[in-house]
Design a protein around this motif. Sequence first.
Motif, PDB file in Angstrom:
ATOM      1  N   ASP A   1       8.176 -94.278  37.725  1.00 42.92           N
ATOM      2  CA  ASP A   1       9.019 -93.481  38.621  1.00 42.92           C
ATOM      3  C   ASP A   1      10.466 -93.960  38.589  1.00 42.92           C
ATOM      4  O   ASP A   1      10.743 -95.167  38.606  1.00 42.92           O
ATOM      5  CB  ASP A   1       8.505 -93.586  40.062  1.00 42.92           C
ATOM      6  CG  ASP A   1       7.167 -92.882  40.244  1.00 42.92           C
ATOM      7  OD1 ASP A   1       6.848 -92.008  39.424  1.00 42.92           O
ATOM      8  OD2 ASP A   1       6.445 -93.230  41.201  1.00 42.92           O
ATOM      9  N   TYR A   2      11.388 -93.011  38.524  1.00 45.96           N
ATOM     10  CA  TYR A   2      12.806 -93.341  38.603  1.00 45.96           C
ATOM     11  C   TYR A   2      13.577 -92.139  39.134  1.00 45.96           C
ATOM     12  O   TYR A   2      13.115 -91.007  39.124  1.00 45.96           O
ATOM     13  CB  TYR A   2      13.373 -93.757  37.237  1.00 45.96           C
ATOM     14  CG  TYR A   2      13.429 -92.644  36.217  1.00 45.96           C
ATOM     15  CD1 TYR A   2      14.532 -91.788  36.138  1.00 45.96           C
ATOM     16  CD2 TYR A   2      12.391 -92.438  35.315  1.00 45.96           C
ATOM     17  CE1 TYR A   2      14.587 -90.765  35.195  1.00 45.96           C
ATOM     18  CE2 TYR A   2      12.428 -91.434  34.381  1.00 45.96           C
ATOM     19  CZ  TYR A   2      13.530 -90.601  34.319  1.00 45.96           C
ATOM     20  OH  TYR A   2      13.569 -89.586  33.391  1.00 45.96           O
ATOM     21  N   GLU A   3      14.785 -92.421  39.615  1.00 46.81           N
ATOM     22  CA  GLU A   3      15.683 -91.364  40.073  1.00 46.81           C
ATOM     23  C   GLU A   3      17.114 -91.893  40.057  1.00 46.81           C
ATOM     24  O   GLU A   3      17.386 -93.003  40.515  1.00 46.81           O
ATOM     25  CB  GLU A   3      15.337 -90.901  41.486  1.00 46.81           C
ATOM     26  CG  GLU A   3      16.276 -89.800  42.003  1.00 46.81           C
ATOM     27  CD  GLU A   3      15.995 -89.409  43.438  1.00 46.81           C
ATOM     28  OE1 GLU A   3      16.654 -88.491  43.951  1.00 46.81           O
ATOM     29  OE2 GLU A   3      15.114 -90.055  44.057  1.00 46.81           O
ATOM     30  N   VAL A   4      18.025 -91.105  39.490  1.00 43.74           N
ATOM     31  CA  VAL A   4      19.459 -91.416  39.566  1.00 43.74           C
ATOM     32  C   VAL A   4      20.200 -90.141  39.948  1.00 43.74           C
ATOM     33  O   VAL A   4      19.796 -89.041  39.575  1.00 43.74           O
ATOM     34  CB  VAL A   4      20.019 -91.982  38.240  1.00 43.74           C
ATOM     35  CG1 VAL A   4      19.376 -93.314  37.899  1.00 43.74           C
ATOM     36  CG2 VAL A   4      19.845 -90.996  37.098  1.00 43.74           C
TER      37      VAL A   4
ATOM     38  N   MET B   1      24.136 -83.908  39.680  1.00 41.00           N
ATOM     39  CA  MET B   1      22.956 -83.974  38.817  1.00 41.00           C
ATOM     40  C   MET B   1      21.976 -84.996  39.382  1.00 41.00           C
ATOM     41  O   MET B   1      22.388 -86.051  39.877  1.00 41.00           O
ATOM     42  CB  MET B   1      23.378 -84.370  37.400  1.00 41.00           C
ATOM     43  CG  MET B   1      22.246 -84.417  36.387  1.00 41.00           C
ATOM     44  SD  MET B   1      22.864 -84.682  34.700  1.00 41.00           S
ATOM     45  CE  MET B   1      23.363 -86.389  34.796  1.00 41.00           C
ATOM     46  N   ASN B   2      20.694 -84.680  39.321  1.00 41.80           N
ATOM     47  CA  ASN B   2      19.644 -85.587  39.762  1.00 41.80           C
ATOM     48  C   ASN B   2      18.614 -85.719  38.638  1.00 41.80           C
ATOM     49  O   ASN B   2      17.861 -84.784  38.362  1.00 41.80           O
ATOM     50  CB  ASN B   2      18.981 -85.059  41.042  1.00 41.80           C
ATOM     51  CG  ASN B   2      17.949 -86.024  41.603  1.00 41.80           C
ATOM     52  OD1 ASN B   2      17.015 -86.415  40.917  1.00 41.80           O
ATOM     53  ND2 ASN B   2      18.105 -86.384  42.872  1.00 41.80           N
ATOM     54  N   LEU B   3      18.613 -86.874  37.980  1.00 40.35           N
ATOM     55  CA  LEU B   3      17.631 -87.146  36.931  1.00 40.35           C
ATOM     56  C   LEU B   3      16.480 -87.947  37.525  1.00 40.35           C
ATOM     57  O   LEU B   3      16.710 -88.971  38.177  1.00 40.35           O
ATOM     58  CB  LEU B   3      18.263 -87.935  35.783  1.00 40.35           C
ATOM     59  CG  LEU B   3      19.342 -87.238  34.958  1.00 40.35           C
ATOM     60  CD1 LEU B   3      19.826 -88.157  33.845  1.00 40.35           C
ATOM     61  CD2 LEU B   3      18.838 -85.928  34.382  1.00 40.35           C
ATOM     62  N   ASN B   4      15.250 -87.502  37.273  1.00 35.64           N
ATOM     63  CA  ASN B   4      14.101 -88.222  37.822  1.00 35.64           C
ATOM     64  C   ASN B   4      12.877 -88.006  36.932  1.00 35.64           C
ATOM     65  O   ASN B   4      12.907 -87.206  35.991  1.00 35.64           O
ATOM     66  CB  ASN B   4      13.812 -87.772  39.253  1.00 35.64           C
ATOM     67  CG  ASN B   4      13.547 -86.288  39.357  1.00 35.64           C
ATOM     68  OD1 ASN B   4      12.538 -85.796  38.855  1.00 35.64           O
ATOM     69  ND2 ASN B   4      14.464 -85.551  40.001  1.00 35.64           N
ATOM     70  N   SER B   5      11.811 -88.726  37.248  1.00 32.46           N
ATOM     71  CA  SER B   5      10.578 -88.683  36.452  1.00 32.46           C
ATOM     72  C   SER B   5       9.538 -87.744  37.052  1.00 32.46           C
ATOM     73  O   SER B   5       8.351 -87.864  36.757  1.00 32.46           O
ATOM     74  CB  SER B   5       9.985 -90.091  36.344  1.00 32.46           C
ATOM     75  OG  SER B   5       9.743 -90.615  37.648  1.00 32.46           O
ATOM     76  N   LYS B   6       9.964 -86.810  37.890  1.00 32.46           N
ATOM     77  CA  LYS B   6       9.026 -85.907  38.550  1.00 32.46           C
ATOM     78  C   LYS B   6       8.149 -85.185  37.529  1.00 32.46           C
ATOM     79  O   LYS B   6       8.634 -84.655  36.545  1.00 32.46           O
ATOM     80  CB  LYS B   6       9.798 -84.899  39.394  1.00 32.46           C
ATOM     81  CG  LYS B   6       8.930 -83.978  40.219  1.00 32.46           C
ATOM     82  CD  LYS B   6       9.778 -83.039  41.056  1.00 32.46           C
ATOM     83  CE  LYS B   6       8.914 -82.105  41.900  1.00 32.46           C
ATOM     84  NZ  LYS B   6       9.735 -81.183  42.725  1.00 32.46           N
ATOM     85  N   ASN B   7       6.851 -85.184  37.784  1.00 30.17           N
ATOM     86  CA  ASN B   7       5.858 -84.495  36.944  1.00 30.17           C
ATOM     87  C   ASN B   7       5.765 -85.078  35.531  1.00 30.17           C
ATOM     88  O   ASN B   7       5.268 -84.416  34.626  1.00 30.17           O
ATOM     89  CB  ASN B   7       6.168 -82.993  36.842  1.00 30.17           C
ATOM     90  CG  ASN B   7       6.152 -82.318  38.191  1.00 30.17           C
ATOM     91  OD1 ASN B   7       5.368 -82.663  39.066  1.00 30.17           O
ATOM     92  ND2 ASN B   7       7.040 -81.352  38.371  1.00 30.17           N
ATOM     93  N   LYS B   8       6.209 -86.312  35.345  1.00 31.50           N
ATOM     94  CA  LYS B   8       6.103 -86.926  34.023  1.00 31.50           C
ATOM     95  C   LYS B   8       5.138 -88.099  34.088  1.00 31.50           C
ATOM     96  O   LYS B   8       5.458 -89.153  34.646  1.00 31.50           O
ATOM     97  CB  LYS B   8       7.477 -87.385  33.524  1.00 31.50           C
ATOM     98  CG  LYS B   8       7.437 -87.861  32.080  1.00 31.50           C
ATOM     99  CD  LYS B   8       8.833 -87.949  31.498  1.00 31.50           C
ATOM    100  CE  LYS B   8       8.789 -88.392  30.034  1.00 31.50           C
ATOM    101  NZ  LYS B   8       8.034 -87.452  29.193  1.00 31.50           N
ATOM    102  N   ALA B   9       3.953 -87.903  33.499  1.00 27.74           N
ATOM    103  CA  ALA B   9       2.869 -88.877  33.644  1.00 27.74           C
ATOM    104  C   ALA B   9       3.082 -90.137  32.816  1.00 27.74           C
ATOM    105  O   ALA B   9       2.584 -91.211  33.172  1.00 27.74           O
ATOM    106  CB  ALA B   9       1.541 -88.224  33.254  1.00 27.74           C
ATOM    107  N   ASP B  10       3.810 -90.047  31.695  1.00 30.98           N
ATOM    108  CA  ASP B  10       3.940 -91.197  30.800  1.00 30.98           C
ATOM    109  C   ASP B  10       5.202 -92.014  31.076  1.00 30.98           C
ATOM    110  O   ASP B  10       5.682 -92.749  30.210  1.00 30.98           O
ATOM    111  CB  ASP B  10       3.926 -90.751  29.343  1.00 30.98           C
ATOM    112  CG  ASP B  10       5.036 -89.758  29.019  1.00 30.98           C
ATOM    113  OD1 ASP B  10       5.645 -89.224  29.963  1.00 30.98           O
ATOM    114  OD2 ASP B  10       5.281 -89.516  27.821  1.00 30.98           O
ATOM    115  N   SER B  11       5.783 -91.892  32.278  1.00 26.91           N
ATOM    116  CA  SER B  11       6.957 -92.671  32.632  1.00 26.91           C
ATOM    117  C   SER B  11       6.787 -93.268  34.025  1.00 26.91           C
ATOM    118  O   SER B  11       6.174 -92.655  34.908  1.00 26.91           O
ATOM    119  CB  SER B  11       8.218 -91.798  32.601  1.00 26.91           C
ATOM    120  OG  SER B  11       9.334 -92.505  33.093  1.00 26.91           O
TER     121      SER B  11
END
Length: 238
Positions: free
Chosen positions: A96-99, A84-94
């Motif tokens: 940047d992150y990725e786990v 699983m890859n959780l990230n903030s891609k295409n999310k303007a109100d967050s």
Amino acid sequence: MKKILITVFLFFISLAVNSQRNSNYSNVEINKLTIEVSTANSIGINHYTPGYSKNNDITLNTFNVGARYMFNPRFGLRADVGYMNLNSKNKADSKDYEVQLPTFGVQGVVNASRLFKIDESIGRFGLLLHAGLQISQLYPKTQDEMNAVDPTLVFRSHNTGRKENNIGIIYGISPQYRLTDKFALISDISFVNSLKQHFTWDGAMSPENNNLSGKFVSVSIGLTYSLGSEGTHGDWNE
């Protein structure tokens, strides 16, 4: 936590006992082994560091491969590995992150359509219930936040380069549709409750008041293939 573990333990005990009691299936020849591949949209529910938030966009950020063995047409066991890859891609109100989160799970499976004897009425449709344990490793990839006054100082660490081992409770429901005697289309919604997760889903450390839990949900779709020489899998009524 103890109540959850006891519930899962009792589920497995019940599974084993019932698999032996179902003597009416003992002489039925069925294909017992199924392999499965699927992809999913997974969303971390809690916890997040302020300024970071979950991505509600429908993105295929999870991949799983599994195998299921049915002791009889009603009860079985399933094991799977996933990524699983959780990230903030295409999310303007967050921020940047990725786990990244590789997983391994073992679950008991109940064929609800067979158990409740509705398999004849629903035809090619089927319904599985599952619950068990999932082991995971959480790898943060988020960049550390630097001090605005002195950029050489770290304001908040996101544990990049570290990993956290975890174990959690997983449970869910899997509707399926038989395409052929061997192939079936399967969908699933699963919930995972980690028992000792100290990292947030953006990779930082959770505050002490909530740093022993982490929850996420996965909605998947995939394909299963039945192994064996019999006509159809035990999931289905001939």
